[in-house]
Design a protein around this motif. Structure first.
Motif, short mmCIF file in Angstrom:
data_model
loop_
_atom_site.label_atom_id
_atom_site.label_comp_id
_atom_site.label_asym_id
_atom_site.label_seq_id
_atom_site.Cartn_x
_atom_site.Cartn_y
_atom_site.Cartn_z
N GLY A 161 17.98 75.08 61.36
CA GLY A 161 18.85 75.24 60.18
C GLY A 161 20.19 75.23 60.56
O GLY A 161 21.19 74.43 59.91
N ALA A 162 20.77 76.28 61.43
CA ALA A 162 21.85 76.44 61.52
C ALA A 162 22.53 75.45 62.46
O ALA A 162 23.67 74.97 62.11
N THR A 163 22.08 74.92 63.26
CA THR A 163 22.45 74.13 64.27
C THR A 163 22.45 72.76 63.69
O THR A 163 23.43 71.70 64.00
N LEU A 164 21.68 72.39 62.63
CA LEU A 164 21.64 71.28 61.99
C LEU A 164 23.26 71.03 61.10
O LEU A 164 23.87 69.93 61.46
N VAL A 165 23.45 72.08 60.81
CA VAL A 165 24.88 72.17 60.07
C VAL A 165 25.84 72.20 60.91
O VAL A 165 26.76 71.44 60.62
N MET A 166 25.88 72.85 62.02
CA MET A 166 26.81 72.77 63.01
C MET A 166 26.94 71.32 63.64
O MET A 166 28.25 70.75 63.97
N ASN B 137 29.83 78.80 52.26
CA ASN B 137 30.90 77.79 52.38
C ASN B 137 31.75 77.31 50.97
O ASN B 137 32.65 76.91 51.00
N THR B 138 30.74 77.79 50.06
CA THR B 138 31.52 77.21 48.71
C THR B 138 32.16 78.41 48.10
O THR B 138 32.80 78.44 46.92
N ARG C 143 33.31 82.42 53.73
CA ARG C 143 33.38 81.19 54.44
C ARG C 143 33.21 81.13 55.94
O ARG C 143 32.68 80.43 56.48
N LEU C 144 34.18 81.90 56.52
CA LEU C 144 34.26 82.02 57.82
C LEU C 144 32.92 82.69 58.62
O LEU C 144 32.76 82.29 59.81
N SER C 145 32.02 83.35 57.83
CA SER C 145 31.02 83.81 58.49
C SER C 145 29.72 83.16 57.99
O SER C 145 28.72 84.00 58.27
N SER C 146 30.00 82.22 57.59
CA SER C 146 28.75 81.45 56.88
C SER C 146 27.67 81.19 57.81
O SER C 146 26.43 81.42 57.48
N ILE C 147 27.76 80.98 59.14
CA ILE C 147 26.91 80.66 60.25
C ILE C 147 25.96 82.05 60.41
O ILE C 147 25.00 81.92 60.39
N ILE C 148 26.82 82.97 60.46
CA ILE C 148 26.13 84.16 60.96
C ILE C 148 25.37 84.71 59.90
O ILE C 148 24.33 85.12 59.90
N LEU C 149 25.86 84.41 58.59
CA LEU C 149 25.13 85.19 57.48
C LEU C 149 23.94 84.22 57.31
O LEU C 149 22.82 84.81 56.75
N ILE D 69 21.52 78.64 52.15
CA ILE D 69 22.86 79.76 52.68
C ILE D 69 23.88 79.63 53.10
O ILE D 69 25.05 79.83 52.50
N ILE D 70 23.96 78.62 54.15
CA ILE D 70 25.27 78.28 54.72
C ILE D 70 26.01 77.62 53.82
O ILE D 70 27.43 77.74 53.67
#
Length: 453
Positions: free
Chosen positions: A364-369, A196-197, A204-210, A191-192
């Motif tokens: 999943g979110a922190t892995l991307v961050m 982002n694409t 894109r700005l809200s990708s982590i929240i979404l 999803i993130i």
């Protein structure tokens, strides 16, 4: 270059946008920074077994971020950059904080003993940054972009293990690696990536929240999260300075002090980028004063955060992109963001709510961050002309830093002081890079690209 690159600003630094526009811009800054503010506290709490204290610590992180953002924007007594630069809990300190926490835990200390040592060292360490703020231009001659890039890359890479562990279900989880955990974690990552694409900049700005919201919804639909677990309480979080007591350990403090040095230089870069986007000078006396005051603000904000029982604060670089996106550079918007953060921090129920997020969703979110943190370091290194001297500095620094992160038993027979100093991958990489930069003389050697041009 004496003037910044022109930017299309709707509201300049000293303009006062109407309430509606200021509120909307503040919301975008909050979306860009909220996850970053609370995630370090969640990670520290989960790994050190501080779950009972996490709701309070999250509230204090939000409160400290609000106060820090106000100081940077309003610039009381000349402290702060006087710009729209959001303050938040820094990922850079995670390695050093976790190392100190595990040291206390291995000695049989409970949550209060762990937090007493960690928060006390963060308080004392803030004075390192306060002092460095007055000599920050000279410091950049030692802590160069090469050193900063090495440290930031090491931070991101060493923390990826934390994100992947949570994605699989969390440390010591009975269902660790279960297919449903992996699928949920990979779903959040997907999803993130998809967000982002998108061609829509707000998405894109809200990708982590979404991604987090989508993961929570998926967990609810699959039964991995009970609907009743999402209840919100209106309990107030009352700040209590040094709630957990005060203690100190010099050996554990040294890696933390190194990160304060690196953080000061990184803040200088973030503030310079903010100056460019906000159409402010990036040379001359006014620029130097702004940088000194901004780094001083970072140090003071970290001290306030420690007093409030939270972890060190820093200037968030992602919010510079929000300024460019919205065209609103007004520092008064920072005061709106500060107000929202303070209100959110007063309600401890937010921390309770965040604790209910399933580990695979958070992982999943922190892995991307964390991957993004590593990429930020790589981008800094990519700006360097890599001659043989710099290549060997990078190679040895990564070798020691990441090598010790992968094989921490290397110094198991060394004195405790040595173990503590080299327990953080970022601090080890940074110390190695600084030492080699000073020891290996610079030459006029051409880079490979220059030699073959």
């Amino acid at each position: 270059m004496t003037e910044p690159t022109p930017s299309d600003l709707i509201y300049r630094l000293e303009d006062r946008p109407p309430v509606l526009e200021s509120s909307f811009a503040a919301l975008q800054h909050l979306l860009a920074s909220f996850v970053g503010i609370v995630t370090p506290t969640l990670i520290i709490g989960n790994l050190l077994g501080l779950q009972s204290e996490v709701p309070y610590l999250v509230s204090m992180a939000l409160l400290a971020s609000g106060i820090g953002t106000f100081i940077q924007a309003y610039r009381p007594l000349g402290i702060g950059a006087g710009m729209l630069c959001i303050q938040g809990t820094s990922f850079a300190f995670l390695g050093a904080i976790l190392s100190a926490g595990f040291m206390v835990k291995d000695q049989g200390g409970g949550p209060e003993a762990i937090l007493s040592l960690v928060l006390s060292m963060c308080f004392i360490g803030s004075f390192v940054q306060i002092g460095l703020s007055q000599v920050i231009p000279r410091l950049r001659r030692v802590v160069t972009p090469l050193v900063t890039g090495i440290v930031i890359t090491s931070i991101g890479i060493s923390l990826i293990k934390v994100g992947m562990t949570d994605l699989a279900g969390g440390q010591n989880a009975e269902d660790f690696g279960a297919p449903q955990n992996l699928l949920l974690g990979f779903f959040v990552v997907a999803i993130i990536v998809a967000m982002n694409t998108s061609s829509n900049p707000w998405i894109r700005l809200s990708s982590i929240i979404l991604g987090l919201v989508a993961g929570i919804v998926a967990a609810l639909l699959t039964g991995m999260l009970a609907p009743g677990a999402l209840s919100f309480s209106a309990d107030l979080a009352i700040p209590q300075p040094f709630r957990y007591g005060f203690s100190f350990d010099l050996a554990a403090f040294i890696p933390l002090a190194v990160i304060y040095i690196i953080s000061s230089v990184e803040t200088t870069g973030d503030l310079t980028a903010n100056c460019v986007i906000s159409n402010q000078p990036i040379e001359g006396d006014s620029y130097v004063r702004r940088i000194r005051s901004g780094v001083l603000g970072d140090g003071l904000n970290s001290m306030i955060a420690a007093l409030l029982n939270s972890f060190p604060n820093t200037t968030f670089s992602q919010n510079t992109g929000v300024i460019q996106l919205t065209g609103i550079a007004s520092r008064y918007v920072g005061m709106y963001v500060a107000g929202i953060l303070v209100v959110l921090g007063l309600f401890q129920g937010i921390g309770n709510l965040l604790l209910t997020i399933p580990k695979p969703v958070l992982g999943g979110a922190t892995l991307v961050m964390f991957g993004t943190v590593a990429v930020a370091g790589i981008k800094i290194l990519a700006t360097e002309h890599l001659d043989r001297r710099k290549v060997i500095i990078i190679a040895v620094s990564f070798g020691f830093g990441l090598g010790l992160a992968l094989v921490p038993e290397v110094f198991s027979r060394a004195p405790q002081l040595v173990q503590n100093i080299f327990s953080s991958a970022a601090a080890t990489s940074g110390l190695t890079a600084i030492a080699l930069s000073l020891l290996i003389p610079e030459t006029a050697e051409l880079t490979l690209e220059e030699a073959t041009a």
